[in-house]
Design a protein around this motif. Structure first.
Motif, PDB file in Angstrom:
ATOM      1  N   ARG A   1       0.835  -1.213   0.000  1.00 39.97           N
ATOM      2  CA  ARG A   1       0.000   0.000   0.000  1.00 39.97           C
ATOM      3  C   ARG A   1       0.862   1.252   0.000  1.00 39.97           C
ATOM      4  O   ARG A   1       0.515   2.259  -0.620  1.00 39.97           O
ATOM      5  CB  ARG A   1      -0.942   0.008   1.196  1.00 39.97           C
ATOM      6  N   GLN A   2       1.974   1.213   0.712  1.00 38.18           N
ATOM      7  CA  GLN A   2       2.879   2.369   0.700  1.00 38.18           C
ATOM      8  C   GLN A   2       3.556   2.517  -0.662  1.00 38.18           C
ATOM      9  O   GLN A   2       3.733   3.632  -1.163  1.00 38.18           O
ATOM     10  CB  GLN A   2       3.927   2.220   1.809  1.00 38.18           C
ATOM     11  N   LEU A   3       3.901   1.394  -1.272  1.00 40.49           N
ATOM     12  CA  LEU A   3       4.530   1.426  -2.597  1.00 40.49           C
ATOM     13  C   LEU A   3       3.574   1.966  -3.656  1.00 40.49           C
ATOM     14  O   LEU A   3       4.002   2.657  -4.599  1.00 40.49           O
ATOM     15  CB  LEU A   3       4.995   0.016  -2.976  1.00 40.49           C
ATOM     16  N   ILE A   4       2.297   1.672  -3.531  1.00 41.92           N
ATOM     17  CA  ILE A   4       1.307   2.082  -4.529  1.00 41.92           C
ATOM     18  C   ILE A   4       1.328   3.594  -4.762  1.00 41.92           C
ATOM     19  O   ILE A   4       1.024   4.070  -5.865  1.00 41.92           O
ATOM     20  CB  ILE A   4      -0.092   1.599  -4.100  1.00 41.92           C
ATOM     21  N   LYS A   5       1.716   4.352  -3.745  1.00 43.47           N
ATOM     22  CA  LYS A   5       1.768   5.803  -3.880  1.00 43.47           C
ATOM     23  C   LYS A   5       2.704   6.241  -4.998  1.00 43.47           C
ATOM     24  O   LYS A   5       2.579   7.352  -5.525  1.00 43.47           O
ATOM     25  CB  LYS A   5       2.219   6.431  -2.552  1.00 43.47           C
ATOM     26  N   TYR A   6       3.653   5.371  -5.363  1.00 40.45           N
ATOM     27  CA  TYR A   6       4.657   5.728  -6.365  1.00 40.45           C
ATOM     28  C   TYR A   6       4.428   5.023  -7.704  1.00 40.45           C
ATOM     29  O   TYR A   6       5.276   5.117  -8.603  1.00 40.45           O
ATOM     30  CB  TYR A   6       6.058   5.379  -5.836  1.00 40.45           C
ATOM     31  N   LEU A   7       3.319   4.323  -7.843  1.00 43.09           N
ATOM     32  CA  LEU A   7       3.085   3.533  -9.049  1.00 43.09           C
ATOM     33  C   LEU A   7       2.216   4.290 -10.057  1.00 43.09           C
ATOM     34  O   LEU A   7       1.332   5.050  -9.675  1.00 43.09           O
ATOM     35  CB  LEU A   7       2.410   2.203  -8.691  1.00 43.09           C
ATOM     36  N   PRO A   8       2.452   4.056 -11.345  1.00 42.13           N
ATOM     37  CA  PRO A   8       1.663   4.705 -12.401  1.00 42.13           C
ATOM     38  C   PRO A   8       0.356   3.959 -12.648  1.00 42.13           C
ATOM     39  O   PRO A   8       0.171   3.282 -13.665  1.00 42.13           O
ATOM     40  CB  PRO A   8       2.587   4.619 -13.616  1.00 42.13           C
ATOM     41  N   ILE A   9      -0.577   4.054 -11.708  1.00 44.06           N
ATOM     42  CA  ILE A   9      -1.846   3.347 -11.852  1.00 44.06           C
ATOM     43  C   ILE A   9      -2.988   4.352 -11.956  1.00 44.06           C
ATOM     44  O   ILE A   9      -2.855   5.505 -11.550  1.00 44.06           O
ATOM     45  CB  ILE A   9      -2.098   2.369 -10.686  1.00 44.06           C
ATOM     46  N   SER A  10      -4.103   3.902 -12.472  1.00 51.13           N
ATOM     47  CA  SER A  10      -5.229   4.782 -12.763  1.00 51.13           C
ATOM     48  C   SER A  10      -5.955   5.227 -11.498  1.00 51.13           C
ATOM     49  O   SER A  10      -5.827   4.619 -10.426  1.00 51.13           O
ATOM     50  CB  SER A  10      -6.221   4.075 -13.688  1.00 51.13           C
ATOM     51  N   ILE A  11      -6.743   6.286 -11.633  1.00 51.12           N
ATOM     52  CA  ILE A  11      -7.576   6.767 -10.531  1.00 51.12           C
ATOM     53  C   ILE A  11      -8.550   5.691 -10.096  1.00 51.12           C
ATOM     54  O   ILE A  11      -8.839   5.525  -8.905  1.00 51.12           O
ATOM     55  CB  ILE A  11      -8.337   8.040 -10.956  1.00 51.12           C
ATOM     56  N   GLU A  12      -9.069   4.921 -11.058  1.00 47.62           N
ATOM     57  CA  GLU A  12     -10.021   3.858 -10.737  1.00 47.62           C
ATOM     58  C   GLU A  12      -9.388   2.799  -9.839  1.00 47.62           C
ATOM     59  O   GLU A  12      -9.997   2.354  -8.862  1.00 47.62           O
ATOM     60  CB  GLU A  12     -10.541   3.202 -12.012  1.00 47.62           C
ATOM     61  N   ILE A  13      -8.152   2.391 -10.157  1.00 45.54           N
ATOM     62  CA  ILE A  13      -7.462   1.394  -9.332  1.00 45.54           C
ATOM     63  C   ILE A  13      -7.182   1.974  -7.942  1.00 45.54           C
ATOM     64  O   ILE A  13      -7.358   1.297  -6.924  1.00 45.54           O
ATOM     65  CB  ILE A  13      -6.155   0.940  -9.997  1.00 45.54           C
ATOM     66  N   GLN A  14      -6.752   3.236  -7.890  1.00 44.06           N
ATOM     67  CA  GLN A  14      -6.515   3.867  -6.594  1.00 44.06           C
ATOM     68  C   GLN A  14      -7.798   3.919  -5.763  1.00 44.06           C
ATOM     69  O   GLN A  14      -7.777   3.718  -4.545  1.00 44.06           O
ATOM     70  CB  GLN A  14      -5.973   5.281  -6.806  1.00 44.06           C
ATOM     71  N   ARG A  15      -8.926   4.180  -6.426  1.00 48.68           N
ATOM     72  CA  ARG A  15     -10.208   4.210  -5.715  1.00 48.68           C
ATOM     73  C   ARG A  15     -10.551   2.828  -5.182  1.00 48.68           C
ATOM     74  O   ARG A  15     -11.018   2.685  -4.044  1.00 48.68           O
ATOM     75  CB  ARG A  15     -11.317   4.700  -6.641  1.00 48.68           C
ATOM     76  N   ASN A  16     -10.317   1.795  -5.982  1.00 51.78           N
ATOM     77  CA  ASN A  16     -10.596   0.433  -5.533  1.00 51.78           C
ATOM     78  C   ASN A  16      -9.766   0.077  -4.306  1.00 51.78           C
ATOM     79  O   ASN A  16     -10.265  -0.548  -3.366  1.00 51.78           O
ATOM     80  CB  ASN A  16     -10.324  -0.561  -6.660  1.00 51.78           C
ATOM     81  N   VAL A  17      -8.496   0.480  -4.315  1.00 52.81           N
ATOM     82  CA  VAL A  17      -7.623   0.221  -3.163  1.00 52.81           C
ATOM     83  C   VAL A  17      -8.144   0.950  -1.928  1.00 52.81           C
ATOM     84  O   VAL A  17      -8.069   0.437  -0.804  1.00 52.81           O
ATOM     85  CB  VAL A  17      -6.178   0.648  -3.491  1.00 52.81           C
ATOM     86  N   SER A  18      -8.706   2.142  -2.127  1.00 53.73           N
ATOM     87  CA  SER A  18      -9.193   2.939  -0.995  1.00 53.73           C
ATOM     88  C   SER A  18     -10.426   2.329  -0.325  1.00 53.73           C
ATOM     89  O   SER A  18     -10.812   2.750   0.767  1.00 53.73           O
ATOM     90  CB  SER A  18      -9.524   4.360  -1.451  1.00 53.73           C
ATOM     91  N   LEU A  19     -11.043   1.320  -0.958  1.00 53.18           N
ATOM     92  CA  LEU A  19     -12.217   0.670  -0.366  1.00 53.18           C
ATOM     93  C   LEU A  19     -11.846  -0.301   0.752  1.00 53.18           C
ATOM     94  O   LEU A  19     -12.720  -0.888   1.383  1.00 53.18           O
ATOM     95  CB  LEU A  19     -13.003  -0.081  -1.449  1.00 53.18           C
ATOM     96  N   ASP A  20     -10.547  -0.461   0.993  1.00 53.30           N
ATOM     97  CA  ASP A  20     -10.086  -1.346   2.057  1.00 53.30           C
ATOM     98  C   ASP A  20     -10.588  -0.868   3.415  1.00 53.30           C
ATOM     99  O   ASP A  20     -10.588   0.328   3.717  1.00 53.30           O
ATOM    100  CB  ASP A  20      -8.553  -1.381   2.050  1.00 53.30           C
ATOM    101  N   GLU A  21     -11.034  -1.816   4.245  1.00 51.62           N
ATOM    102  CA  GLU A  21     -11.499  -1.565   5.610  1.00 51.62           C
ATOM    103  C   GLU A  21     -12.651  -0.564   5.635  1.00 51.62           C
ATOM    104  O   GLU A  21     -12.654   0.402   6.402  1.00 51.62           O
ATOM    105  CB  GLU A  21     -10.341  -1.118   6.513  1.00 51.62           C
ATOM    106  N   THR A  22     -13.642  -0.813   4.797  1.00 54.40           N
ATOM    107  CA  THR A  22     -14.839   0.020   4.771  1.00 54.40           C
ATOM    108  C   THR A  22     -16.074  -0.823   5.083  1.00 54.40           C
ATOM    109  O   THR A  22     -16.028  -2.048   5.052  1.00 54.40           O
ATOM    110  CB  THR A  22     -15.035   0.695   3.399  1.00 54.40           C
TER     111      THR A  22
END
Length: 282
Positions: free
Chosen positions: A223-244
């Motif tokens: 999750r910390q590494l993801i901050k530096y990855l070239p991924i889409s807003i959609e993928i970042q949003r999906n990751v943000s659904l963790d622990e909801t």
């Protein structure tokens, strides 16, 4: 009779708000399996091609049999968590893609199901971006050969001890290789992992953090590494659904801060009307 059919007959739930068991038109009790079958068209519209509604329902029922405390939670939050798994294309349970965790919401006194993404699920979501060729995390022990350096000439080298005692667990790292040839990595000590766990996780004393510490620690460093990855807003949003928590399957998920792990409390007077493998859970 198939296992899913047996569970359909066994898993009776509190399907209305007054504590009484909901009834079918034929006088029988409404079960979790009945409600999931009603949701099946919605689940199948949300699911990616590699999953189907019948498989997700079967996996969800198996998870409830494994952890009957899920049935003491608000039924809408349980169904909402399963819908969340469907929308992300992740399978709950032992494969480690995602987890359904029962919690007590101290703010309003309800028991709800929290959706938690697992280590393997997080990797799966990142790979779907199409920009990352490889992503992986590893544990580091004190007797391994390990060195890293950040900066313009950054480097990462890890040679695990193949035989003998690897010693104390000291840290974790994650790395990703991009399709364009670039790369990124991130290193964290066990102390840093635990600080983030204690600050953000509602399941720090139980659930996957207790049963699968290394997998959850790997997830944390990814999750910390993801901050530096070239991924889409959609993928970042999906990751943000963790622990909801999703309080209804057609509502937006939300983070709730005031949770307490149900395993830490004794649920006095609560009867879960479900019969699993011939025994009544109370």
């Amino acid at each position: 009779m198939t296992q899913a059919e047996k569970l359909k007959n066994q898993l009776a739930v509190k399907a209305n708000g007054n504590g009484q068991m909901a009834k079918k038109q034929d006088g029988g009790k409404v079960t979790v399996a009945d409600l999931l079958q009603q949701m099946k068209p919605e689940l199948e519209r949300a699911l990616p091609k590699h999953l189907n509604g019948d498989r997700l329902i079967r996996i969800a029922l198996t998870e409830m049999r494994r952890n009957p405390e899920l049935l003491s939670c608000e039924i809408k939050s349980l169904l909402g968590a399963i819908m969340q798994a469907a929308q992300l294309g992740l399978e709950p349970g032992l494969l480690g893609h995602c987890y359904l965790i029962p919690f007590k919401n101290r703010k309003n006194g309800t028991k709800e199901v929290q959706f938690v993404i697992g280590y393997k699920g997080l990797i799966d979501l990142v790979r779907r971006s199409g920009e990352v060729e490889t992503i992986k995390a590893e544990a580091v022990y004190e007797n391994d050969e390990f060195e890293f350096e950040y900066g313009l000439d950054e480097r990462l080298r890890h040679k695990p001890l193949l035989f003998g005692d690897r010693g104390k667990l000291i840290g974790f790292y994650a790395y990703a290789k991009f399709k364009d040839g670039g790369h990124a990595f991130h290193v964290m000590s066990v102390e840093e992992i635990n600080r983030l766990r204690d600050k953000y996780s509602r399941a720090k004393e139980s659930g996957p953090w207790r049963e699968e510490y290394e997998a959850m620690a790997k997830k944390t460093v990814i999750r910390q590494l993801i901050k530096y990855l070239p991924i889409s807003i959609e993928i970042q949003r999906n990751v943000s659904l963790d622990e909801t928590v999703r309080r209804d399957f057609n509502e937006e998920p939300e983070h709730v801060e005031d949770y307490v792990d149900m395993e830490a409390e004794y649920l006095e007077g609560e009867v879960i009307e479900t019969e699993v493998e011939g025994t009544v859970q109370e």
